[in-house]
Design an enzyme around this catalytic site. Structure first.
Site, PDB file in Angstrom:
ATOM      1  N   ASN A 164      -6.047   2.493 -12.881  1.00 46.78           N
ATOM      2  CA  ASN A 164      -5.043   1.526 -12.433  1.00 46.78           C
ATOM      3  C   ASN A 164      -3.661   2.128 -12.648  1.00 46.78           C
ATOM      4  O   ASN A 164      -3.464   2.939 -13.556  1.00 46.78           O
ATOM      5  CB  ASN A 164      -5.184   0.232 -13.247  1.00 46.78           C
ATOM      6  CG  ASN A 164      -4.196  -0.830 -12.803  1.00 46.78           C
ATOM      7  OD1 ASN A 164      -3.987  -1.039 -11.596  1.00 46.78           O
ATOM      8  ND2 ASN A 164      -3.564  -1.500 -13.744  1.00 46.78           N
TER       9      ASN A 164
ATOM     10  N   HIS B  35       0.306   0.866 -13.348  1.00 47.77           N
ATOM     11  CA  HIS B  35       1.079  -0.316 -13.726  1.00 47.77           C
ATOM     12  C   HIS B  35       2.552   0.073 -13.805  1.00 47.77           C
ATOM     13  O   HIS B  35       2.889   1.110 -14.393  1.00 47.77           O
ATOM     14  CB  HIS B  35       0.589  -0.867 -15.074  1.00 47.77           C
ATOM     15  CG  HIS B  35       1.288  -2.121 -15.456  1.00 47.77           C
ATOM     16  ND1 HIS B  35       0.998  -3.343 -14.880  1.00 47.77           N
ATOM     17  CD2 HIS B  35       2.320  -2.343 -16.303  1.00 47.77           C
ATOM     18  CE1 HIS B  35       1.802  -4.262 -15.380  1.00 47.77           C
ATOM     19  NE2 HIS B  35       2.618  -3.685 -16.241  1.00 47.77           N
TER      20      HIS B  35
ATOM     21  N   ASP C  72      -4.864  -4.366 -18.408  1.00 50.11           N
ATOM     22  CA  ASP C  72      -3.897  -3.292 -18.727  1.00 50.11           C
ATOM     23  C   ASP C  72      -4.090  -2.723 -20.132  1.00 50.11           C
ATOM     24  O   ASP C  72      -3.128  -2.256 -20.759  1.00 50.11           O
ATOM     25  CB  ASP C  72      -2.439  -3.801 -18.592  1.00 50.11           C
ATOM     26  CG  ASP C  72      -2.113  -4.269 -17.179  1.00 50.11           C
ATOM     27  OD1 ASP C  72      -2.735  -3.772 -16.221  1.00 50.11           O
ATOM     28  OD2 ASP C  72      -1.233  -5.137 -17.039  1.00 50.11           O
TER      29      ASP C  72
ATOM     30  N   LEU D 118      -4.336  -6.987  -7.085  1.00 55.39           N
ATOM     31  CA  LEU D 118      -3.857  -8.046  -7.978  1.00 55.39           C
ATOM     32  C   LEU D 118      -4.947  -8.953  -8.543  1.00 55.39           C
ATOM     33  O   LEU D 118      -4.673 -10.012  -9.084  1.00 55.39           O
ATOM     34  CB  LEU D 118      -2.772  -8.866  -7.270  1.00 55.39           C
ATOM     35  CG  LEU D 118      -1.538  -8.048  -6.867  1.00 55.39           C
ATOM     36  CD1 LEU D 118      -0.459  -8.918  -6.252  1.00 55.39           C
ATOM     37  CD2 LEU D 118      -0.976  -7.246  -8.032  1.00 55.39           C
ATOM     38  N   LYS D 119      -6.194  -8.507  -8.441  1.00 54.91           N
ATOM     39  CA  LYS D 119      -7.283  -9.289  -9.056  1.00 54.91           C
ATOM     40  C   LYS D 119      -7.688  -8.604 -10.352  1.00 54.91           C
ATOM     41  O   LYS D 119      -7.788  -7.369 -10.410  1.00 54.91           O
ATOM     42  CB  LYS D 119      -8.493  -9.297  -8.117  1.00 54.91           C
ATOM     43  CG  LYS D 119      -8.309 -10.194  -6.933  1.00 54.91           C
ATOM     44  CD  LYS D 119      -8.721 -11.596  -7.270  1.00 54.91           C
ATOM     45  CE  LYS D 119      -7.680 -12.576  -7.002  1.00 54.91           C
ATOM     46  NZ  LYS D 119      -7.427 -13.733  -7.713  1.00 54.91           N
TER      47      LYS D 119
ATOM     48  N   GLY E  73       0.784  -1.234   0.000  1.00 54.99           N
ATOM     49  CA  GLY E  73       0.000   0.000   0.000  1.00 54.99           C
ATOM     50  C   GLY E  73       0.815   1.284   0.000  1.00 54.99           C
ATOM     51  O   GLY E  73       0.346   2.298   0.510  1.00 54.99           O
ATOM     52  N   SER E  74       2.018   1.278  -0.602  1.00 57.46           N
ATOM     53  CA  SER E  74       2.768   2.543  -0.626  1.00 57.46           C
ATOM     54  C   SER E  74       2.068   3.563  -1.534  1.00 57.46           C
ATOM     55  O   SER E  74       2.113   4.767  -1.257  1.00 57.46           O
ATOM     56  CB  SER E  74       4.225   2.317  -1.036  1.00 57.46           C
ATOM     57  OG  SER E  74       4.320   1.971  -2.395  1.00 57.46           O
ATOM     58  N   ASN E  75       1.405   3.100  -2.585  1.00 57.68           N
ATOM     59  CA  ASN E  75       0.627   4.044  -3.408  1.00 57.68           C
ATOM     60  C   ASN E  75      -0.563   4.589  -2.634  1.00 57.68           C
ATOM     61  O   ASN E  75      -0.885   5.772  -2.729  1.00 57.68           O
ATOM     62  CB  ASN E  75       0.170   3.374  -4.708  1.00 57.68           C
ATOM     63  CG  ASN E  75       1.244   3.418  -5.784  1.00 57.68           C
ATOM     64  OD1 ASN E  75       1.567   4.486  -6.295  1.00 57.68           O
ATOM     65  ND2 ASN E  75       1.816   2.265  -6.083  1.00 57.68           N
TER      66      ASN E  75
ATOM     67  N   GLU F 138       5.828   6.358  -9.221  1.00 56.96           N
ATOM     68  CA  GLU F 138       4.400   6.023  -9.044  1.00 56.96           C
ATOM     69  C   GLU F 138       3.756   6.966  -8.030  1.00 56.96           C
ATOM     70  O   GLU F 138       2.621   7.409  -8.202  1.00 56.96           O
ATOM     71  CB  GLU F 138       4.247   4.571  -8.561  1.00 56.96           C
ATOM     72  CG  GLU F 138       4.646   3.539  -9.592  1.00 56.96           C
ATOM     73  CD  GLU F 138       4.327   2.110  -9.149  1.00 56.96           C
ATOM     74  OE1 GLU F 138       3.239   1.866  -8.609  1.00 56.96           O
ATOM     75  OE2 GLU F 138       5.191   1.223  -9.355  1.00 56.96           O
TER      76      GLU F 138
HETATM   77  C1  GAR Z   1       3.083  -1.136  -7.548  1.00 59.04           C
HETATM   78  O1  GAR Z   1       4.349  -1.145  -8.141  1.00 59.04           O
HETATM   79  C2  GAR Z   1       2.004  -1.174  -8.624  1.00 59.04           C
HETATM   80  O2  GAR Z   1       2.332  -0.443  -9.761  1.00 59.04           O
HETATM   81  C3  GAR Z   1       1.972  -2.651  -8.920  1.00 59.04           C
HETATM   82  O3  GAR Z   1       2.046  -3.277  -7.647  1.00 59.04           O
HETATM   83  C4  GAR Z   1       2.817  -2.435  -6.784  1.00 59.04           C
HETATM   84  C5  GAR Z   1       2.033  -2.193  -5.512  1.00 59.04           C
HETATM   85  O4  GAR Z   1       2.796  -1.465  -4.589  1.00 59.04           O
HETATM   86  N1  GAR Z   1       0.771  -3.024  -9.637  1.00 59.04           N
HETATM   87  C6  GAR Z   1       0.756  -3.947 -10.596  1.00 59.04           C
HETATM   88  O5  GAR Z   1       1.735  -4.603 -10.912  1.00 59.04           O
HETATM   89  C7  GAR Z   1      -0.591  -4.131 -11.283  1.00 59.04           C
HETATM   90  N2  GAR Z   1      -0.454  -4.900 -12.480  1.00 59.04           N
HETATM   91  P1  GAR Z   1       2.098  -0.775  -3.316  1.00 59.04           P
HETATM   92  O6  GAR Z   1       1.196  -1.824  -2.669  1.00 59.04           O
HETATM   93  O7  GAR Z   1       3.261  -0.416  -2.439  1.00 59.04           O
HETATM   94  O8  GAR Z   1       1.326   0.427  -3.794  1.00 59.04           O
END
Ligand code: GAR
Length: 212
Positions: free
Chosen positions: A109, A111, A152, A92-93, A14-16, A181
């Site tokens: 989303n 990516h 995607d 991731l679903k 969950g850093s985003n 990101e």
């Molecule tokens: C992030 O790098 C995001 O772009 C990626 O998962 C990571 C989640 O990081 N998403 C995908 O690969 C989707 N296809 P986070 O939980 O620290 O935000």
């Protein structure tokens, strides 16, 4: 003007999510996180929601008889939280047309590559960075896009390039990409909140706002 209500879907650290919360709190984003929904129990993203007193739920797809029943639960929670934008942040679903139709043009989303490279089914998280390094590309990056029925494949809102360096490991590259990101996702959400994103087929036009 009332704030845009965000429903953030997560499956991991969950850093985003954290970056979005921070940008809401700083006033950069005219938005608030109304609910965080995780597909997994025990992930750190849920701790972040708790720490900021944000409503959260765990909706585990394994506990539902069908994908439609699972998605109905997500839709119910998001609609009852009056969410105006669904934000996938390391979720991731893959969502089916049933869910996508319930929030038409209101799902984003992020990516961790420059779509259409290193994306689609099976490309998520560190797997993306491993594939990038194995291929030997010199530039990778980040894409924020609207979600359509494919994986995607939706219209691209913003992209940013990130260099790949000789000694990179998937972990080191992931960190460099994540830094970008954390900037680009709030930017895209802000454009949406300001009503500045127009979808024309595959293309997203960013219309001028008061700031430029
Ligand atoms: C992030 O790098 C995001 O772009 C990626 O998962 C990571 C989640 O990081 N998403 C995908 O690969 C989707 N296809 P986070 O939980 O620290 O935000």
């Amino acid at each position: 003007m009332s704030k845009l209500r965000l429903g953030v879907l997560v499956s991991g650290g969950g850093s985003n999510l954290q970056s979005i919360i921070d940008h809401c709190n700083s006033g950069y984003l005219p938005a608030e996180v109304a609910i965080v929904i995780s597909s997994k129990e025990g992930v750190y993203a849920l701790e972040r929601a708790k720490r900021h007193n944000i409503s959260y739920a765990v909706v585990d797809p394994k506990k539902f008889p069908t994908k439609e029943a699972y998605e109905d639960e997500l839709i119910k929670l998001l609609k009852s939280s009056n969410v105006g934008l669904v934000v996938l942040a390391g979720f991731l679903k893959v969502l089916s047309p049933h869910f996508v139709n319930a929030f038409q043009d209101k799902i984003m989303n992020i990516h961790p590559s420059l779509i259409p490279a290193f994306c689609g089914e099976g490309f998520y998280g560190e797997r993306v960075h491993k594939a990038v390094l194995d291929y030997g590309v010199k530039i990778t990056g980040v894409t924020v896009h609207f979600v359509d029925e494919g994986t995607d494949t939706g219209p691209i809102i913003l992209q940013r390039a990130v260099p790949v360096l000789d000694d990179d490991t998937p972990e080191i590259l992931a960190q460099r990409v994540l830094k970008e990101e954390h900037k680009i996702y709030p930017e895209a959400i802000k454009l949406f909140a300001q009503g500045r994103l127009q979808i024309h087929g595959r293309k997203v036009k960013i219309v001028k706002g008061e700031e430029n």
